[in-house]
Write an enzyme that holds these catalytic residues in place. Structure first.
Site, PDB file in Angstrom:
ATOM      1  CB  CYS A 163      -6.609  -0.398   5.193  1.00 35.45           C
ATOM      2  SG  CYS A 163      -4.880  -0.923   5.107  1.00 35.45           S
ATOM      3  CG  HIS A 175      -1.981  -0.979   1.219  1.00 31.34           C
ATOM      4  ND1 HIS A 175      -3.100  -0.853   2.003  1.00 31.34           N
ATOM      5  CD2 HIS A 175      -2.147  -2.135   0.529  1.00 31.34           C
ATOM      6  CE1 HIS A 175      -3.914  -1.878   1.802  1.00 31.34           C
ATOM      7  NE2 HIS A 175      -3.348  -2.669   0.910  1.00 31.34           N
ATOM      8  CB  CYS A 216      -2.043   1.712   6.123  1.00 28.41           C
ATOM      9  SG  CYS A 216      -1.664   0.883   4.552  1.00 28.41           S
ATOM     10  CD  GLU A 267      -2.007   4.262   3.351  1.00 31.38           C
ATOM     11  OE1 GLU A 267      -3.161   4.480   3.766  1.00 31.38           O
ATOM     12  OE2 GLU A 267      -1.762   3.457   2.429  1.00 31.38           O
TER      13      GLU A 267
END
Length: 170
Positions: free
Chosen positions: A90, A60, A93, A62
């Protein structure tokens, strides 16, 4: 945790950089989510989704920005860092932000399906963890949401066209 307040023009400037990262993801067919990490006015980490390219669910925006910031600063503690991301984090993260001690998370669009910075729950502010991340929601939310909506609209249109092509052949 010292609460450093950025000026509105600084917040917009850094979110623009996160939006650029999201556009980079979109250009390569990834879900357009981008992130940057700022330390003392300098971008020390950047990332955009790479899940599809690497077939790795952990890639992801992040996570990639956190990894780069840790390498740049040569520490896993990002206590004096602010993370800007185009979509509400999410659980994975958010956990990475807590574990790396990010000071503030500025995010764009809320995520009603997986957002844990206040939408489904608030992991970042949960006092049961040893660190809490300050959250500033809705930064350039319309621009961030539009990127995601356009991306998924395009995917639906491609699927519909492919379905129609199969019907026409068969």
């Amino acid at each position: 945790m010292e609460a450093t307040i950025l000026e509105p023009h600084e917040i917009d400037q850094y979110m623009q950089l996160a939006l650029e990262e999201a556009r980079d993801a979109q250009r390569i067919g990834e879900v357009p989510i981008g992130a940057v990490i700022v330390h003392d006015g300098v971008v020390v980490g950047r990332g955009h989704n790479l899940r599809e390219h690497a077939q790795d669910g952990t890639l992801h925006a992040e996570i990639l920005a956190i990894q780069e910031a840790c390498m740049t600063l040569r520490t896993w503690r990002l206590e004096d860092c602010d993370l800007f991301v185009t979509l509400e984090p999410c659980p994975m993260c958010a956990g990475a932000m807590i574990n790396s001690r990010v000071r503030t998370c500025y995010y764009g669009a809320a995520d009603p399906k997986a957002g844990v910075a206040g939408t489904l729950m608030d992991l970042l502010g949960d006092a049961r963890f040893n660190h809490q991340v300050r959250v500033v929601p809705g930064v350039q939310a319309d621009a961030a949401a539009a990127l995601l909506q356009d991306f998924f609209r395009g995917i639906r249109a491609k699927r519909k066209a492919a379905k129609q092509a199969r019907r026409a052949q068969g």
